[in-house]
Design an enzyme around this catalytic site. Structure first.
Site, PDB file in Angstrom:
ATOM      1  N   ASP A 151      12.998   7.413 -11.474  1.00 56.86           N
ATOM      2  CA  ASP A 151      12.822   6.470 -10.374  1.00 56.86           C
ATOM      3  C   ASP A 151      13.226   7.182  -9.090  1.00 56.86           C
ATOM      4  O   ASP A 151      14.260   7.866  -9.053  1.00 56.86           O
ATOM      5  CB  ASP A 151      13.677   5.222 -10.591  1.00 56.86           C
ATOM      6  CG  ASP A 151      13.228   4.417 -11.805  1.00 56.86           C
ATOM      7  OD1 ASP A 151      12.053   4.551 -12.201  1.00 56.86           O
ATOM      8  OD2 ASP A 151      14.048   3.674 -12.370  1.00 56.86           O
ATOM      9  N   SER A 171      17.688  -1.795 -15.839  1.00 60.87           N
ATOM     10  CA  SER A 171      16.928  -3.020 -15.562  1.00 60.87           C
ATOM     11  C   SER A 171      17.452  -3.798 -14.353  1.00 60.87           C
ATOM     12  O   SER A 171      17.352  -5.019 -14.294  1.00 60.87           O
ATOM     13  CB  SER A 171      16.910  -3.940 -16.799  1.00 60.87           C
ATOM     14  OG  SER A 171      16.186  -3.333 -17.829  1.00 60.87           O
ATOM     15  N   GLY A 196      11.177   1.275 -20.713  1.00 62.73           N
ATOM     16  CA  GLY A 196      10.611   0.038 -21.246  1.00 62.73           C
ATOM     17  C   GLY A 196       9.188   0.226 -21.754  1.00 62.73           C
ATOM     18  O   GLY A 196       8.430   1.053 -21.246  1.00 62.73           O
ATOM     19  N   ASN A 202      15.405   7.660 -16.739  1.00 67.14           N
ATOM     20  CA  ASN A 202      15.450   6.772 -17.904  1.00 67.14           C
ATOM     21  C   ASN A 202      14.961   7.551 -19.121  1.00 67.14           C
ATOM     22  O   ASN A 202      13.847   8.067 -19.110  1.00 67.14           O
ATOM     23  CB  ASN A 202      14.538   5.559 -17.684  1.00 67.14           C
ATOM     24  CG  ASN A 202      14.934   4.773 -16.450  1.00 67.14           C
ATOM     25  OD1 ASN A 202      15.810   3.936 -16.500  1.00 67.14           O
ATOM     26  ND2 ASN A 202      14.291   5.059 -15.319  1.00 67.14           N
ATOM     27  N   GLU A 252      20.690  -5.271 -22.011  1.00 72.71           N
ATOM     28  CA  GLU A 252      19.225  -5.208 -21.974  1.00 72.71           C
ATOM     29  C   GLU A 252      18.591  -5.573 -23.322  1.00 72.71           C
ATOM     30  O   GLU A 252      17.433  -5.238 -23.578  1.00 72.71           O
ATOM     31  CB  GLU A 252      18.781  -3.803 -21.544  1.00 72.71           C
ATOM     32  CG  GLU A 252      19.200  -3.441 -20.131  1.00 72.71           C
ATOM     33  CD  GLU A 252      18.775  -2.042 -19.755  1.00 72.71           C
ATOM     34  OE1 GLU A 252      17.589  -1.843 -19.447  1.00 72.71           O
ATOM     35  OE2 GLU A 252      19.622  -1.134 -19.778  1.00 72.71           O
ATOM     36  N   GLU A 286      17.353   7.913 -10.524  1.00 67.30           N
ATOM     37  CA  GLU A 286      17.857   7.967 -11.895  1.00 67.30           C
ATOM     38  C   GLU A 286      16.766   8.451 -12.838  1.00 67.30           C
ATOM     39  O   GLU A 286      15.579   8.464 -12.492  1.00 67.30           O
ATOM     40  CB  GLU A 286      18.361   6.599 -12.352  1.00 67.30           C
ATOM     41  CG  GLU A 286      17.305   5.517 -12.407  1.00 67.30           C
ATOM     42  CD  GLU A 286      17.874   4.181 -12.886  1.00 67.30           C
ATOM     43  OE1 GLU A 286      18.171   4.068 -14.089  1.00 67.30           O
ATOM     44  OE2 GLU A 286      18.022   3.268 -12.061  1.00 67.30           O
ATOM     45  N   ARG A 293      11.384   8.768 -17.630  1.00 70.00           N
ATOM     46  CA  ARG A 293      10.790   8.225 -16.401  1.00 70.00           C
ATOM     47  C   ARG A 293      11.801   8.319 -15.275  1.00 70.00           C
ATOM     48  O   ARG A 293      12.907   7.772 -15.385  1.00 70.00           O
ATOM     49  CB  ARG A 293      10.380   6.762 -16.613  1.00 70.00           C
ATOM     50  CG  ARG A 293       9.442   6.214 -15.547  1.00 70.00           C
ATOM     51  CD  ARG A 293       9.370   4.701 -15.575  1.00 70.00           C
ATOM     52  NE  ARG A 293      10.521   4.097 -14.907  1.00 70.00           N
ATOM     53  CZ  ARG A 293      11.286   3.143 -15.429  1.00 70.00           C
ATOM     54  NH1 ARG A 293      11.061   2.674 -16.624  1.00 70.00           N
ATOM     55  NH2 ARG A 293      12.300   2.656 -14.723  1.00 70.00           N
ATOM     56  N   TYR A 308      10.378  -8.306 -15.211  1.00 63.32           N
ATOM     57  CA  TYR A 308       9.935  -8.688 -16.550  1.00 63.32           C
ATOM     58  C   TYR A 308       9.295 -10.071 -16.681  1.00 63.32           C
ATOM     59  O   TYR A 308       8.604 -10.331 -17.650  1.00 63.32           O
ATOM     60  CB  TYR A 308      11.127  -8.602 -17.523  1.00 63.32           C
ATOM     61  CG  TYR A 308      11.716  -7.222 -17.567  1.00 63.32           C
ATOM     62  CD1 TYR A 308      11.023  -6.164 -18.141  1.00 63.32           C
ATOM     63  CD2 TYR A 308      12.961  -6.952 -17.005  1.00 63.32           C
ATOM     64  CE1 TYR A 308      11.550  -4.878 -18.170  1.00 63.32           C
ATOM     65  CE2 TYR A 308      13.506  -5.674 -17.031  1.00 63.32           C
ATOM     66  CZ  TYR A 308      12.790  -4.646 -17.612  1.00 63.32           C
ATOM     67  OH  TYR A 308      13.315  -3.382 -17.635  1.00 63.32           O
TER      68      TYR A 308
END
Length: 324
Positions: free
Chosen positions: A264, A153, A284, A280, A21, A278, A262, A223
């Site tokens: 998901d 990602s 990002g 994070n 990443e 998951e 964060r 992205y």
């Protein structure tokens, strides 16, 4: 405010690194660096792929904003190095970072605490022979998701609809991680929910609903395109939004996260039940990123968010004052 900013001292924004990443991390770090400088912070770019971390100490950096993603960025390794150097850093500590980076370990913790996550099968390297791979759909059904458990990602992820796709999907995931995670596919709405803070004072930000063309929320669409639709407010019923936020906070606290993170999730269409995918711990911060989007909906600008996260930088074990 000026005195508060000056008290932050010389700041390194860690970006780039050596993970898959790297590209995204450079975008995140560039945004954070510009935001901090715009607020008067003495911030400097620092790429651990190009410089030794001990230069942070030698050059007098007093805080670190971690804008690294993936391995050697959000897996506890750089956090451990910063602990040894005694330099406070943003985000979760060593243990929470290491657990959250590994989706299999994360699931084990969540299941132990009674938190909902899709059913899964873990394929260690010695369990990736054809007969083991073909037994997975029998155990968790089709369609299913195959992914490397320690990447982000959407790298190395496949959606498998039939037995004939299993071997290729496992081979792809194994290019990025020797272990492979096979996970029940939840049909429904993809959601994400950021968190700021630590412990009892942590708060969930507004939930974002993600609508990708044909459900393809992959690296390219995340992205480099504008085809994905992000809804914030999410459009969920108030009680559904509240439940997703409650679940996210429970997942965050259970892993011992701090600073920010964060989650998901998927909201299953047939019964509106949320499932955790998951957590994070170094999300990002690019122009397409979700934490800044949610923060903006809560009245926090990108610049304010960056400064707030930096102010919360800390260590697992704060340095003790020197003995006289």
């Amino acid at each position: 405010m000026k005195a508060e900013i000056q008290s932050l001292g010389k700041v390194a924004v860690l970006m780039g690194g050596r993970s898959a990443e790297r590209e995204v991390s450079l975008m995140s770090g560039g945004g954070v660096l510009a935001a901090l400088r715009s607020q008067g912070v003495d911030a400097h770019a620092f790429d651990p792929a190009e410089r030794e971390l001990n230069e942070l100490k030698r050059e007098g950096f007093q805080r670190v904003f971690i804008a690294l993603h993936g391995r050697h960025g959000e897996d506890g390794t750089v956090q451990g190095a910063l602990e040894l150097l005694g330099i406070p850093y943003t985000g979760s500590g060593v243990m929470a970072s290491a657990i959250a980076m590994d989706k299999v370990m994360t699931k084990r913790v969540w299941v132990a605490e009674g938190l909902p996550t899709p059913r899964w099968q873990w394929l260690a390297p010695e369990r990736q022979a054809r007969e083991d791979v073909m037994a997975v759909p029998d155990a968790i059904g089709l369609p299913l998701i195959v992914k490397p458990p320690r990447e982000g990602s959407s790298i190395g992820i496949s959606k498998v609809s039939g037995y004939s796709q299993m071997q290729d999907a496992v081979s792809l995931a194994a290019q990025y991680d020797p272990d492979v995670l096979c996970e029940e596919f939840i049909e429904g709405i993809e959601l994400t929910c950021p968190v700021l803070g630590e412990g009892p004072s942590a708060r969930a930000l507004p939930v974002i609903a993600i609508e990708a063309p044909e459900g393809k929320y992959d690296f390219q669409n995340k992205y480099y395109t504008d085809v994905v639709q992000y809804r914030v407010p999410s459009g969920l019923a108030p009680e559904e939004e509240a439940e997703v936020q409650r679940l996210t906070l429970a997942a965050y606290r259970t892993l011992g996260c701090r600073g920010w993170g964060r989650a998901d999730l998927m909201l299953r269409a047939r019964d509106r039940k949320p499932f955790l995918l998951e957590m994070n711990t170094s999300p990002g911060m690019t122009g397409h990123s979700l934490v800044p989007m949610s923060a903006r909906a809560a009245g926090i600008s990108y610049e304010q968010l960056c400064v707030q996260l930096l102010q919360a930088a800390t260590l697992d074990t704060p340095a003790k004052p020197a003995q006289a």
